[in-house]
Write a protein that holds these residues in place. Sequence first.
Motif, PDB file in Angstrom:
ATOM      1  N   SER A   1       4.208 -27.354  -9.562  1.00 34.58           N
ATOM      2  CA  SER A   1       3.383 -28.376  -8.459  1.00 34.58           C
ATOM      3  C   SER A   1       4.390 -26.708  -6.972  1.00 34.58           C
ATOM      4  CB  SER A   1       4.267 -29.102  -8.169  1.00 34.58           C
ATOM      5  OG  SER A   1       4.161 -30.167  -7.446  1.00 34.58           O
TER       6      SER A   1
ATOM      7  N   ALA B   1       2.745 -23.934  -5.507  1.00 32.41           N
ATOM      8  CA  ALA B   1       1.515 -24.415  -5.226  1.00 32.41           C
ATOM      9  C   ALA B   1       1.275 -24.806  -4.585  1.00 32.41           C
ATOM     10  CB  ALA B   1       0.560 -25.431  -5.683  1.00 32.41           C
ATOM     11  N   CYS B   2       3.138 -24.991  -3.573  1.00 32.97           N
ATOM     12  CA  CYS B   2       2.888 -25.435  -2.411  1.00 32.97           C
ATOM     13  C   CYS B   2       3.573 -23.565  -1.540  1.00 32.97           C
ATOM     14  CB  CYS B   2       4.604 -26.268  -2.125  1.00 32.97           C
ATOM     15  SG  CYS B   2       3.597 -27.421  -3.029  1.00 32.97           S
TER      16      CYS B   2
ATOM     17  N   ARG C   1       6.849 -27.970   3.531  1.00 27.91           N
ATOM     18  CA  ARG C   1       5.906 -27.811   2.913  1.00 27.91           C
ATOM     19  C   ARG C   1       4.489 -28.114   2.241  1.00 27.91           C
ATOM     20  NH1 ARG C   1       7.736 -25.031  -1.367  1.00 27.91           N
ATOM     21  NH2 ARG C   1      10.406 -24.796  -1.887  1.00 27.91           N
TER      22      ARG C   1
ATOM     23  N   TRP D   1       1.144 -27.937   0.550  1.00 26.88           N
ATOM     24  CA  TRP D   1      -0.190 -28.159  -0.407  1.00 26.88           C
ATOM     25  C   TRP D   1      -1.760 -27.239  -0.164  1.00 26.88           C
ATOM     26  CZ3 TRP D   1       1.093 -29.100  -5.572  1.00 26.88           C
ATOM     27  CH2 TRP D   1      -0.500 -29.396  -6.989  1.00 26.88           C
ATOM     28  N   THR D   2      -1.885 -26.165  -0.973  1.00 25.05           N
ATOM     29  CA  THR D   2      -2.169 -25.009  -1.058  1.00 25.05           C
ATOM     30  C   THR D   2      -3.455 -24.650  -2.006  1.00 25.05           C
ATOM     31  OG1 THR D   2      -0.960 -23.370  -0.764  1.00 25.05           O
ATOM     32  CG2 THR D   2      -1.108 -24.353   1.913  1.00 25.05           C
ATOM     33  N   ALA D   3      -3.083 -25.599  -2.948  1.00 25.81           N
ATOM     34  CA  ALA D   3      -4.044 -25.540  -4.764  1.00 25.81           C
ATOM     35  C   ALA D   3      -4.984 -25.502  -4.364  1.00 25.81           C
ATOM     36  CB  ALA D   3      -3.420 -25.940  -5.361  1.00 25.81           C
TER      37      ALA D   3
ATOM     38  N   THR E   1      -8.696 -24.340   1.127  1.00 23.21           N
ATOM     39  CA  THR E   1      -7.386 -24.547   1.688  1.00 23.21           C
ATOM     40  C   THR E   1      -6.375 -22.869   2.007  1.00 23.21           C
ATOM     41  OG1 THR E   1      -7.560 -26.718   1.017  1.00 23.21           O
ATOM     42  CG2 THR E   1      -5.082 -25.918   1.621  1.00 23.21           C
TER      43      THR E   1
END
Length: 215
Positions: free
Chosen positions: A15, A18-19, A48, A50-52, A56
């Motif tokens: 997690s 993915a940030c 932070r 979320w770029t997963a 994105t």
Amino acid sequence: MKFKNIVIASALIVSLAACSRVEPNQAGVLMQNYGRNGKSDFAIVVGRVWTAMPGTQLYQVPLWEQRGQFENVLSLKAVDNTEFSATPVYSFRVVKERAVDVVFDNKQLGSDDGFIDSLEDNILEPKIYDLMKEESRRYTTDELMAKGGGSLMFEQKVQKLVSEEFSKRGLELVTFSSQLEFSKSVTERIDKRNEVNTNISVIDQQIQEQRKRLE
């Protein structure tokens, strides 16, 4: 229990990986859905992010003053076809509230640390050159080299045009200098012409004084 903790820890690590975190003194602009819906897919974000998700991308735009200088000397021409050169230096900053506009209009330049450099090289400096070329054609050589601020008038006009252009793009122009240079032959030619004009003025004045004495 131990296995469960390992799973939780692994999920936490994934997690976090993915940030991305928006760095201090930078404007974070998040693109979603590959930007297919236009500007509505772009938003300013903090902390932070979320770029997963597919499509994105996080752009980090520095908000501090950026300094630019042309690597190559620019060739310009006055209206009477006299050539002269310029090596402009300038500085600007991104207007935070316009960060989405800056990213949306220039997203093709990439999202890495070289975004601003690419913006300068591919967008801003070619536009500055175009503005200077167009404006230089409005002045004669004599006007540009006139004593008492001939080149200053040109500089102030170009600075205003560049500032307006930057403002349209979400940027604030902080400083600008054209740094005009004329060739030695042009300078000598203008100096000689000024000397001749000065001598003519002196002679005219002497003639007028002599005429008064005769009268």
